[in-house]
Motif scaffolding. Structure first.
Motif, mmCIF file in Angstrom:
data_model
loop_
_atom_site.group_PDB
_atom_site.id
_atom_site.type_symbol
_atom_site.label_atom_id
_atom_site.label_comp_id
_atom_site.label_asym_id
_atom_site.label_seq_id
_atom_site.Cartn_x
_atom_site.Cartn_y
_atom_site.Cartn_z
ATOM 1 N N GLU A 17 38.015 -14.143 66.401
ATOM 2 C CA GLU A 17 38.686 -13.111 65.613
ATOM 3 C C GLU A 17 37.801 -11.883 65.511
ATOM 4 N N VAL A 18 38.439 -10.714 65.534
ATOM 5 C CA VAL A 18 37.779 -9.513 65.034
ATOM 6 C C VAL A 18 38.071 -9.518 63.536
ATOM 7 N N ASN A 19 37.032 -9.699 62.742
ATOM 8 C CA ASN A 19 37.153 -9.833 61.297
ATOM 9 C C ASN A 19 36.730 -8.503 60.679
ATOM 10 N N THR A 20 37.732 -7.791 60.134
ATOM 11 C CA THR A 20 37.454 -6.424 59.671
ATOM 12 C C THR A 20 36.766 -6.393 58.307
ATOM 13 N N ASN A 21 36.673 -7.538 57.635
ATOM 14 C CA ASN A 21 36.093 -7.577 56.296
ATOM 15 C C ASN A 21 34.594 -7.265 56.289
ATOM 16 N N GLY A 22 33.953 -7.414 57.451
ATOM 17 C CA GLY A 22 32.541 -7.058 57.522
ATOM 18 C C GLY A 22 32.289 -5.617 57.089
ATOM 19 N N ARG A 23 33.308 -4.792 57.274
ATOM 20 C CA ARG A 23 33.206 -3.390 56.874
ATOM 21 C C ARG A 23 33.002 -3.231 55.364
ATOM 22 N N ASN A 24 33.489 -4.204 54.600
ATOM 23 C CA ASN A 24 33.354 -4.158 53.135
ATOM 24 C C ASN A 24 32.047 -4.784 52.653
ATOM 25 N N ARG A 25 31.290 -5.355 53.551
ATOM 26 C CA ARG A 25 30.054 -6.043 53.179
ATOM 27 C C ARG A 25 28.855 -5.159 53.521
ATOM 28 N N PRO A 26 27.642 -5.553 53.134
ATOM 29 C CA PRO A 26 26.478 -4.698 53.417
ATOM 30 C C PRO A 26 26.358 -4.298 54.891
ATOM 31 N N LEU A 27 26.777 -5.178 55.777
ATOM 32 C CA LEU A 27 26.765 -4.882 57.215
ATOM 33 C C LEU A 27 27.525 -3.598 57.547
ATOM 34 N N ALA A 28 28.652 -3.393 56.877
ATOM 35 C CA ALA A 28 29.499 -2.212 57.063
ATOM 36 C C ALA A 28 30.044 -2.079 58.480
ATOM 37 N N ASP A 29 30.311 -3.190 59.131
ATOM 38 C CA ASP A 29 30.981 -3.156 60.439
ATOM 39 C C ASP A 29 31.726 -4.477 60.637
ATOM 40 N N PHE A 30 32.537 -4.507 61.686
ATOM 41 C CA PHE A 30 33.314 -5.715 61.961
ATOM 42 C C PHE A 30 32.417 -6.839 62.473
ATOM 43 N N TYR A 31 32.931 -8.069 62.385
ATOM 44 C CA TYR A 31 32.407 -9.203 63.165
ATOM 45 C C TYR A 31 33.382 -9.407 64.307
ATOM 46 N N PRO A 32 32.965 -9.758 65.514
ATOM 47 C CA PRO A 32 31.566 -9.797 65.943
ATOM 48 C C PRO A 32 31.031 -8.403 66.263
ATOM 49 N N ASP A 33 29.740 -8.361 66.496
ATOM 50 C CA ASP A 33 29.035 -7.132 66.859
ATOM 51 C C ASP A 33 29.784 -6.415 67.981
ATOM 52 N N ARG A 34 30.232 -5.182 67.719
ATOM 53 C CA ARG A 34 31.052 -4.471 68.712
ATOM 54 C C ARG A 34 30.311 -4.209 70.015
ATOM 55 N N ARG A 35 28.968 -4.235 69.985
ATOM 56 C CA ARG A 35 28.215 -4.023 71.227
ATOM 57 C C ARG A 35 28.470 -5.149 72.233
ATOM 58 N N PHE A 36 28.947 -6.296 71.734
ATOM 59 C CA PHE A 36 29.119 -7.447 72.626
ATOM 60 C C PHE A 36 30.582 -7.846 72.830
ATOM 61 N N LEU A 37 31.489 -7.024 72.314
ATOM 62 C CA LEU A 37 32.915 -7.348 72.486
ATOM 63 C C LEU A 37 33.315 -7.415 73.953
ATOM 64 N N ASN A 38 32.693 -6.566 74.765
ATOM 65 C CA ASN A 38 33.019 -6.571 76.191
ATOM 66 C C ASN A 38 32.736 -7.937 76.825
ATOM 67 N N ILE A 39 31.768 -8.659 76.287
ATOM 68 C CA ILE A 39 31.438 -9.985 76.828
ATOM 69 C C ILE A 39 32.616 -10.950 76.615
ATOM 70 N N PHE A 40 33.209 -10.890 75.440
ATOM 71 C CA PHE A 40 34.371 -11.754 75.168
ATOM 72 C C PHE A 40 35.526 -11.416 76.121
ATOM 73 N N ARG A 41 35.666 -10.103 76.423
ATOM 74 C CA ARG A 41 36.696 -9.668 77.371
ATOM 75 C C ARG A 41 36.389 -10.183 78.779
ATOM 76 N N GLU A 42 35.143 -9.995 79.193
ATOM 77 C CA GLU A 42 34.751 -10.431 80.541
ATOM 78 C C GLU A 42 34.933 -11.929 80.722
ATOM 79 N N GLU A 43 34.701 -12.680 79.662
ATOM 80 C CA GLU A 43 34.826 -14.138 79.748
ATOM 81 C C GLU A 43 36.247 -14.617 79.426
ATOM 82 N N ASN A 44 37.164 -13.638 79.192
ATOM 83 C CA ASN A 44 38.575 -13.986 78.957
ATOM 84 C C ASN A 44 38.806 -14.869 77.741
#
Ligand SMILES: [Zn+2]
Ligand SMILES: [Zn+2]
Length: 261
Positions: A187-214
């Motif tokens: 899942e792309v979990n948007t609640n991370g934006r409301n937490r100290p992290l202030a961004d989605f889970y998982p790390d958007r820098r690695f989303l392409n990996i999930f795409r590449e691996e289908n």
């Protein structure tokens, strides 16, 4: 209008602030076609105020059944967000298998006796590299257990902004391959934006990996109140499209279908 779902929501059956029916209006306003509830279920630990008493699972399921029967403008799904504990797979599976659920989200909150989102003090004085390694190992075994349909916030360990010193790309690559092999959705979990992290889970820098691996994807808010249903979804879907995703996973009685978006 693109097909959108929000399968990760908490009501007063666990630690959400409102009754399930209160989430319908905001879901319709956000243009969702389906919503699903995923109350916290934590076996093998003391009951706390954030998780549902396992004895209440059947009344929760019945409650959603009747809400589904009386609601015709949006599909209502029944799920659970279940804590994963390595070594307890058979007991977790035995508990869940008889339940008439649409999907099961598996989440790693606990490392040892505490949850990684209990507070930043969890991290103080600990070796961050070891924590990240243990966390991703646990998520990997959760995926491979075959118990879960979706993995919740697969890198929750980032919640307070701590970063390991090692290159994380191979870690995400390995996780994505494990997910693909075991046919598990992330899942792309948007609640991370409301937490100290202030961004989605998982790390958007690695989303392409999930795409590449289908690896199949869905977008979830992890809302604990109606005002957060589908929060930041426009941005999340845009991000996924930009990465190259074209379809998302939906569930009905634990059978997955892919829907274009
Ligand atoms: Zn969670
Ligand atoms: Zn949750």
């Amino acid at each position: 209008m693109i097909y959108k779902t929000d399968y990760h929501m908490h009501s007063t059956f666990s630690d959400g602030r409102s009754a399930p029916e209160d989430y319908i209006e905001p879901a319709l306003a956000a243009g969702l076609s389906e919503i699903g509830f995923s109350e916290h279920l934590t076996l093998f630990r003391e009951q706390e105020d954030w998780n549902m008493n396992p004895l209440n699972v059947s009344s929760y399921i019945k409650y959603l059944e009747s809400l589904r029967d009386s609601t015709d403008n949006i599909k209502i799904r029944t799920g659970l967000e279940v804590d994963y504990f390595a070594g307890r797979e058979n007991e977790i599976r035995d508990f869940l298998t008889p339940l008439p659920l649409d999907y099961i989200i598996g989440s790693v909150h606990y490392l040892g006796e505490k949850t990684v989102d209990v507070g930043p003090e969890f991290y103080e004085g600990k070796n961050i590299d070891n924590l990240f390694t243990s966390y991703f190992e646990s998520v990997g075994t959760a995926v491979a257990s075959g118990i879960f349909d979706i993995i919740g916030h697969c890198d929750l360990i980032r919640i307070y902004g701590y970063k390991p010193s090692f290159d994380q790309e191979p870690v995400y690559r390995k996780l994505a391959r494990t997910m693909k092999r075991h046919d598990v959705v992330f899942e792309v979990n948007t609640n991370g934006r409301n937490r100290p992290l202030a961004d989605f889970y998982p790390d958007r820098r690695f989303l392409n990996i999930f795409r590449e691996e289908n690896v199949p994807v869905c977008v979830n808010s992890d809302a604990h109140m109606p005002s957060r249903v589908a929060q930041y979804f426009d941005e999340a879907y845009e991000l996924l499209r930009y990465i190259g995703f074209t379809e998302m996973a939906v569930f009905d009685k634990r059978v997955r279908h892919m829907v274009p978006f």
